[in-house]
Design an enzyme around this catalytic site. Sequence first.
Site, PDB file in Angstrom:
ATOM      1  CD  GLU B  56      -2.600   1.097   2.745  1.00  0.00           C
ATOM      2  OE1 GLU B  56      -2.231   0.293   3.644  1.00  0.00           O
ATOM      3  OE2 GLU B  56      -3.608   1.820   2.854  1.00  0.00           O
ATOM      4  CE  LYS B 122      -7.226   1.482   3.094  1.00  0.00           C
ATOM      5  NZ  LYS B 122      -6.002   1.845   3.867  1.00  0.00           N
ATOM      6  CB  CYS B 158      -4.689  -1.787   4.079  1.00  0.00           C
ATOM      7  SG  CYS B 158      -3.737  -2.153   5.584  1.00  0.00           S
TER       8      CYS B 158
END
Lengths: 555, 555
Positions: B56, B122, B158
């Site tokens: 990430e 994300k 994540c």
Amino acid sequence: MAKDPETSNSTVPDTVTFALAQAHFLVGDISANTQKMRTLALEAREQGADVIVFPELALLGYPPQDLLLRPSLSGRVKSALASLSDIDDIVMIIGYPHVDHHGTFNSAAILYNGQQKGFYHKQSLPNYGVFDERRYFDKGRNQVLFDYKGITIGLLICEDLWQEAPMKALKEQGADMVVSLNASPFETDKQEARKAILAKRSREHQLPVLYVNAVGGQDDLVFDGGSLVVQADGSIAHEAPRFLNHLLLARLDVKARQFDTQAKAPLSLSAESEMYQALVVGLRDYVNHSGFGGVIVGLSGGIDSALTLCVAVDALGADKVYAVMMPYEYTSQISLEDAQAQARRLNVSYTVCPIFDAVEGIRHTLAPLFNESPADTTEENIQARARGVILMALSNKFGHLVITTGNKSELAVGYATLYGDMAGGFDVLKDVYKTQVYALANYRNRLEDTPVIPERVITRPPSAELRPDQKDQDSLPDYDVLDGILRLYIDEDLSYQDIVDKGFDAEMVAKTIKMVDNNEYKRLQSAIGTKISHRAFGRERRYPLVNKWSVKADV
Amino acid sequence: MAKDPETSNSTVPDTVTFALAQAHFLVGDISANTQKMRTLALEAREQGADVIVFPELALLGYPPQDLLLRPSLSGRVKSALASLSDIDDIVMIIGYPHVDHHGTFNSAAILYNGQQKGFYHKQSLPNYGVFDERRYFDKGRNQVLFDYKGITIGLLICEDLWQEAPMKALKEQGADMVVSLNASPFETDKQEARKAILAKRSREHQLPVLYVNAVGGQDDLVFDGGSLVVQADGSIAHEAPRFLNHLLLARLDVKARQFDTQAKAPLSLSAESEMYQALVVGLRDYVNHSGFGGVIVGLSGGIDSALTLCVAVDALGADKVYAVMMPYEYTSQISLEDAQAQARRLNVSYTVCPIFDAVEGIRHTLAPLFNESPADTTEENIQARARGVILMALSNKFGHLVITTGNKSELAVGYATLYGDMAGGFDVLKDVYKTQVYALANYRNRLEDTPVIPERVITRPPSAELRPDQKDQDSLPDYDVLDGILRLYIDEDLSYQDIVDKGFDAEMVAKTIKMVDNNEYKRLQSAIGTKISHRAFGRERRYPLVNKWSVKADV
């Protein structure tokens, strides 16, 4: 929320009187805050108010930070609200944290005659600058309006007003006026910005607005009051004083949907005046709420400590301020004279404590390890740290808070000694650039017939006096230039290239930015101080310590 | 995103090989990070990889904090991605910050043969604990899948994996497998939690998952690697080593949708081992990235400085560690012997620097102001601060970083001297409770035949040795009890009543909580240190300084 018939009234009165409770609500002190609400509500009712409005989150104080995660919060809040249920004949609109199975909300409760008539959850949660509201709160999804004596009142909380949608939705749903609860921290020019957005929103939707702000200091933030009552045409009907507790009453003509207006024009504060007051309130509330009986200031004879001393005296009174001058080899006679003159003029306790013995003791201890290596900044830092140790020892022995005197320019470029002049619990000038320090010193001097800061302190070239004939400008650009670059880089977030394009010397810009970036570690361990800019060091500017972002993009 | 025919292939191969680039990407260093990606991509291709996955935000490092607000970010990122366009024959999945007119996103780019084939934003932005992602990022709204050699790959970043919805949506939209980019900081027991959530999600949706984690220290955070390749049945096919750079290759059988499995069982680290490694990596990367040639530790003969010394030596090598023993009147012979023994066994530079002269110089300077007032903690703090001044002077003179030795128990209750033993840039044991200090000391001693920490250091009662016969337990509860209360209050966020209900003495609980609450001002100015718990002091626990929250709810 459905409109509540209980709070509406078939015989519509001519006027409804609102009280804006511009007051200081201390973070965490639910008990005292609740008591204060009671007192203010009773006083407002006594003065004929039908409705009293408290600031955002007043029940818990703002910003409560991780106290919002404490498991006992919900129970404490419920008890506190319940304890106000015996107050009748006045509608109370109370900012509080609402916890239920849907989440935690930043809310406003409508209390009337012992009943909770409804609540509103803030919809726009700021999560920038000093604000971390999405860390704690869930977003409200609905407008809330309630009817009272023939008018339909819509609720907003702080950031809601700065966004387009919430007020527009209130208008569409039939609001006759808007009540806005706020905990809006002071920044230079903020009050003008508030007036501008209020004028815009009111006019746009032809809605009168009550804007209630908190007041007082909380750590690095100062809430500056200045609550406003705005007519539907955007004009200001009432403005509460800045920086003071004030119960402001405003009477709405129900038919005309218009407020009465205050007789005298609202006070317009100069930039220096509002900054100075913010510094005074920030220090005052930090010291008093922390329970210190007084403060200790190291006076150097320079302008930063001179201005800090003024703020301290204005905040706490001369009898609570202890000035200590700690001369060493490089302290000039001028500095000694000027420090003493400042202390005398302000009538504070003044002690001279030469640090020769302390410095010599430290140097003697280090001598075997230093092996006669040539003097460098180490020896300068030792002087600064000896002073830090002395001030802290006085603090420990006599129980006063050491306040530090570093300004924003120094802290930006690291022109300060960790555990030395940076030692202390509160840095009065932390968010004040050196050029602003001069402006504030001149401002303070103009307030009295005899200037409290000797003119020479303002006119002589600044020096840390840590080596012979040292001047700040041996190490730094002229403060005009330095502050110019710093403002663009820190406050305005401009890039290296954009700053150079504004006409600053490229090498100086690169050097300055590098100093700022490399000194994050010092700022991390610095004392807090009152935020006055829109980009203060601390929680408002979060940079990594280890960080290889280069001044110039090189990819 | 539409499926991309260019990256699919009509002749479906038997296998596709993925490379998981578990590596350290330094915050801000876009240039070096891009170069590292190039090196790793070429190495992976050389080893037969078809696809390489980076962690990430690897391009910028994690967490970049307010660097994400820099105006030159977008341009720098675009140049960096463009500079990788000459790498062909391998798909690169790169974590980067995406800036466009829709906002700023935490994204993954799919690069192949010089073209950006797509990007994923994300969707789940953590804004709790150490995370402030909603301060910077806008939320992604869509799943992204892409076809490659007969398999449809879905992307997650994540936090997405810790939520139900994103993976479920990927399955519904036809994913054959999932690639997850992470920058997941170390906490005790975190790797087990990752395995548990991966097993749950994989099994639930019958999807294999590649989990790529970052590695290395960034200020107070350590990324611990341990990247995982998980089969559709939730079993682990591969686990990369913890705390180390590692290029892990995993081969997917396209027809069976199954990964090859590693021959040997993954290493299972003990709690002490992973904590200790985290401390080593955190210190190592902070010191090296800050450009210090070495560190200075004040040795007291006690267990905290002993363990700190071990960590420093393991992190940097004995030749970069400088131990200084600074005895004074209350330093026992045992302490002198044990400090010397530790330094000898670890083979570090060891200097004895008695502080009599420094302390006497300071006391002599203060004498006229103290007026023979009786000794109290002031005099103890003077000793601690004299040591702080000495260490900082050595740091200034020789350029090494002073590391501090305070543990979490001390910092919690304020059993430490600001600018004294708290002076320094990095606090190795900041997030390690005293009881854990003992466990880690014993762990480190078990690693070698001759224990590096003398047994007596571990068994003797802890003392700050600032007055005659002083013991920590004169001022504090037994550490077992203290740490028990602190864990419940700080790490578990329990209320006073809940802690008392667990069987702790009510008065002791109240006293301890009060000490914790009253010492926020010390923690504010403390050095950073590696987070190992799930509630570290610092950015993970944000409390007001002025705060009248009372231990017991009294409203």
